[in-house]
Design a protein around this motif. Structure first.
Motif, PDB file in Angstrom:
ATOM      1  N   ASN A  78       3.568 -63.988  54.338  1.00 40.63           N
ATOM      2  CA  ASN A  78       2.881 -62.925  53.607  1.00 40.63           C
ATOM      3  C   ASN A  78       3.824 -62.195  52.663  1.00 40.63           C
ATOM      4  O   ASN A  78       3.425 -61.799  51.556  1.00 40.63           O
ATOM      5  CB  ASN A  78       2.252 -61.934  54.584  1.00 40.63           C
ATOM      6  N   ALA A  79       5.069 -62.003  53.096  1.00 46.20           N
ATOM      7  CA  ALA A  79       6.043 -61.331  52.237  1.00 46.20           C
ATOM      8  C   ALA A  79       6.337 -62.159  50.992  1.00 46.20           C
ATOM      9  O   ALA A  79       6.466 -61.616  49.886  1.00 46.20           O
ATOM     10  CB  ALA A  79       7.329 -61.059  53.014  1.00 46.20           C
ATOM     11  N   VAL A  80       6.448 -63.478  51.161  1.00 48.17           N
ATOM     12  CA  VAL A  80       6.675 -64.364  50.018  1.00 48.17           C
ATOM     13  C   VAL A  80       5.502 -64.281  49.051  1.00 48.17           C
ATOM     14  O   VAL A  80       5.689 -64.167  47.825  1.00 48.17           O
ATOM     15  CB  VAL A  80       6.888 -65.817  50.496  1.00 48.17           C
ATOM     16  N   LEU A  81       4.287 -64.357  49.567  1.00 45.47           N
ATOM     17  CA  LEU A  81       3.104 -64.278  48.707  1.00 45.47           C
ATOM     18  C   LEU A  81       3.042 -62.941  47.986  1.00 45.47           C
ATOM     19  O   LEU A  81       2.731 -62.884  46.789  1.00 45.47           O
ATOM     20  CB  LEU A  81       1.841 -64.482  49.548  1.00 45.47           C
ATOM     21  N   ASN A  82       3.346 -61.858  48.688  1.00 46.06           N
ATOM     22  CA  ASN A  82       3.338 -60.541  48.052  1.00 46.06           C
ATOM     23  C   ASN A  82       4.366 -60.443  46.939  1.00 46.06           C
ATOM     24  O   ASN A  82       4.134 -59.813  45.904  1.00 46.06           O
ATOM     25  CB  ASN A  82       3.590 -59.448  49.090  1.00 46.06           C
ATOM     26  N   GLU A  83       5.536 -61.057  47.151  1.00 48.75           N
ATOM     27  CA  GLU A  83       6.574 -61.037  46.119  1.00 48.75           C
ATOM     28  C   GLU A  83       6.124 -61.826  44.893  1.00 48.75           C
ATOM     29  O   GLU A  83       6.365 -61.421  43.751  1.00 48.75           O
ATOM     30  CB  GLU A  83       7.873 -61.606  46.677  1.00 48.75           C
ATOM     31  N   LEU A  84       5.451 -62.946  45.107  1.00 46.55           N
ATOM     32  CA  LEU A  84       4.960 -63.743  43.983  1.00 46.55           C
ATOM     33  C   LEU A  84       3.873 -63.007  43.201  1.00 46.55           C
ATOM     34  O   LEU A  84       3.858 -63.040  41.966  1.00 46.55           O
ATOM     35  CB  LEU A  84       4.395 -65.072  44.493  1.00 46.55           C
ATOM     36  N   ALA A  85       2.951 -62.373  43.919  1.00 42.37           N
ATOM     37  CA  ALA A  85       1.773 -61.794  43.286  1.00 42.37           C
ATOM     38  C   ALA A  85       1.874 -60.284  43.068  1.00 42.37           C
ATOM     39  O   ALA A  85       0.891 -59.667  42.670  1.00 42.37           O
ATOM     40  CB  ALA A  85       0.548 -62.097  44.146  1.00 42.37           C
ATOM     41  N   ASN A  86       3.037 -59.713  43.307  1.00 47.26           N
ATOM     42  CA  ASN A  86       3.234 -58.262  43.209  1.00 47.26           C
ATOM     43  C   ASN A  86       2.745 -57.728  41.858  1.00 47.26           C
ATOM     44  O   ASN A  86       3.309 -58.062  40.819  1.00 47.26           O
ATOM     45  CB  ASN A  86       4.721 -57.939  43.400  1.00 47.26           C
ATOM     46  N   PRO A  87       1.702 -56.890  41.836  1.00 50.25           N
ATOM     47  CA  PRO A  87       1.166 -56.406  40.558  1.00 50.25           C
ATOM     48  C   PRO A  87       2.075 -55.427  39.833  1.00 50.25           C
ATOM     49  O   PRO A  87       1.886 -55.164  38.646  1.00 50.25           O
ATOM     50  CB  PRO A  87      -0.152 -55.732  40.971  1.00 50.25           C
ATOM     51  N   SER A  88       3.077 -54.876  40.531  1.00 50.89           N
ATOM     52  CA  SER A  88       3.952 -53.883  39.906  1.00 50.89           C
ATOM     53  C   SER A  88       5.059 -54.519  39.071  1.00 50.89           C
ATOM     54  O   SER A  88       5.726 -53.848  38.296  1.00 50.89           O
ATOM     55  CB  SER A  88       4.582 -52.977  40.970  1.00 50.89           C
ATOM     56  N   ARG A  89       5.277 -55.842  39.216  1.00 49.69           N
ATOM     57  CA  ARG A  89       6.326 -56.498  38.445  1.00 49.69           C
ATOM     58  C   ARG A  89       5.759 -56.998  37.122  1.00 49.69           C
ATOM     59  O   ARG A  89       4.560 -56.974  36.882  1.00 49.69           O
ATOM     60  CB  ARG A  89       6.977 -57.618  39.251  1.00 49.69           C
ATOM     61  N   THR A  90       6.647 -57.443  36.256  1.00 47.75           N
ATOM     62  CA  THR A  90       6.237 -57.992  34.963  1.00 47.75           C
ATOM     63  C   THR A  90       6.720 -59.433  34.867  1.00 47.75           C
ATOM     64  O   THR A  90       7.493 -59.907  35.713  1.00 47.75           O
ATOM     65  CB  THR A  90       6.840 -57.192  33.798  1.00 47.75           C
ATOM     66  N   LEU A  91       6.298 -60.123  33.813  1.00 50.10           N
ATOM     67  CA  LEU A  91       6.753 -61.492  33.604  1.00 50.10           C
ATOM     68  C   LEU A  91       8.263 -61.559  33.397  1.00 50.10           C
ATOM     69  O   LEU A  91       8.864 -62.611  33.539  1.00 50.10           O
ATOM     70  CB  LEU A  91       6.037 -62.112  32.405  1.00 50.10           C
ATOM     71  N   ALA A  92       8.865 -60.430  33.027  1.00 48.27           N
ATOM     72  CA  ALA A  92      10.309 -60.418  32.801  1.00 48.27           C
ATOM     73  C   ALA A  92      11.097 -60.365  34.101  1.00 48.27           C
ATOM     74  O   ALA A  92      12.307 -60.577  34.102  1.00 48.27           O
ATOM     75  CB  ALA A  92      10.697 -59.227  31.922  1.00 48.27           C
ATOM     76  N   ASP A  93      10.426 -60.085  35.221  1.00 45.09           N
ATOM     77  CA  ASP A  93      11.113 -59.991  36.508  1.00 45.09           C
ATOM     78  C   ASP A  93      11.199 -61.367  37.156  1.00 45.09           C
ATOM     79  O   ASP A  93      10.171 -62.017  37.352  1.00 45.09           O
ATOM     80  CB  ASP A  93      10.364 -59.052  37.454  1.00 45.09           C
TER      81      ASP A  93
END
Length: 211
Positions: A78-93
């Protein structure tokens, strides 16, 4: 409510994997594998992930060990999925793995992570067709393929050696491209004539950077 992963969870999962024996992958490899498997259009089951880690014939020592392992696997995935789909990040991250270990030379080489990622892709190759079917999108996978091929057990199948001074560039390119690839498969990064609509330029191995 999804439980946030802690350093204690990561250490405990690493220890459990280590205790399974030398025939089983370590946490860095599993981290890469889980990352790739979370690209699949349908949510992957924990049982399917468990099979990819330990195979068909494995049996836990007891119920307590099994419950602890499955709980940590669920939390980690779940942590991996959250890191992939995290809405607070941008494409630059870039994507940030939870486990990249230092090698015998005290450097992070990410080769186990890259091999785990390739393993994860192989569990559902059809999910990757939008990227693998075209050369201009396949370049997104070039850094992970190059890193995974550095220590291939069959010498003839090893990738061209990456110079030590350029290893970080390949790791950085791999993790940036993981982010772009995930968004591309989800329809959030679109290929244009000049590249992807992202501040990141997809990286592929440059012959001038390797020998």
């Amino acid at each position: 409510m999804i439980k946030d992963i802690t350093e204690q969870d990561i250490d405990a999962f690493d220890t459990l994997l280590h205790n399974l024996g030398d025939d089983f992958p370590d946490l860095e490899y599993v981290d890469g594998m889980l990352c790739a498997m979370n690209f699949f259009p349908e949510l992957i089951s924990v049982d399917t992930i468990l099979y990819e880690i330990v195979g068909d014939d494995f049996e836990f020592q007891n119920e307590k060990q099994a419950n602890e392992f499955m709980g940590l696997l669920f939390t980690y995935n779940n942590a991996v999925l959250n890191e992939l789909a995290n809405p607070s990040r941008t494409l630059a991250d870039p994507y940030s793995p939870f486990c990249l270990k230092k090698n015998e030379e005290d450097h992070i080489d990410a080769m186990d992570w890259a091999n785990g990622f390739i393993h994860g892709m192989s569990a559902s190759p059809e999910s990757w067709h939008p990227i693998t079917k075209e050369e201009h999108t396949l370049q997104l996978l070039a850094p992970v393929i190059a890193l995974a091929g550095q220590n291939h057990p069959v010498p003839e199948l090893r990738a061209t050696k990456i110079a030590k001074k350029d290893h970080e560039k390949f790791i950085g390119g791999m993790l940036h491209n993981v982010r772009i690839s995930f968004d591309y498969l989800k329809g959030n990064a679109i290929r244009t004539k000049t590249g992807f609509n992202s501040p990141i330029t997809p990286m592929k191995p440059n012959p001038n950077l390797i020998h």
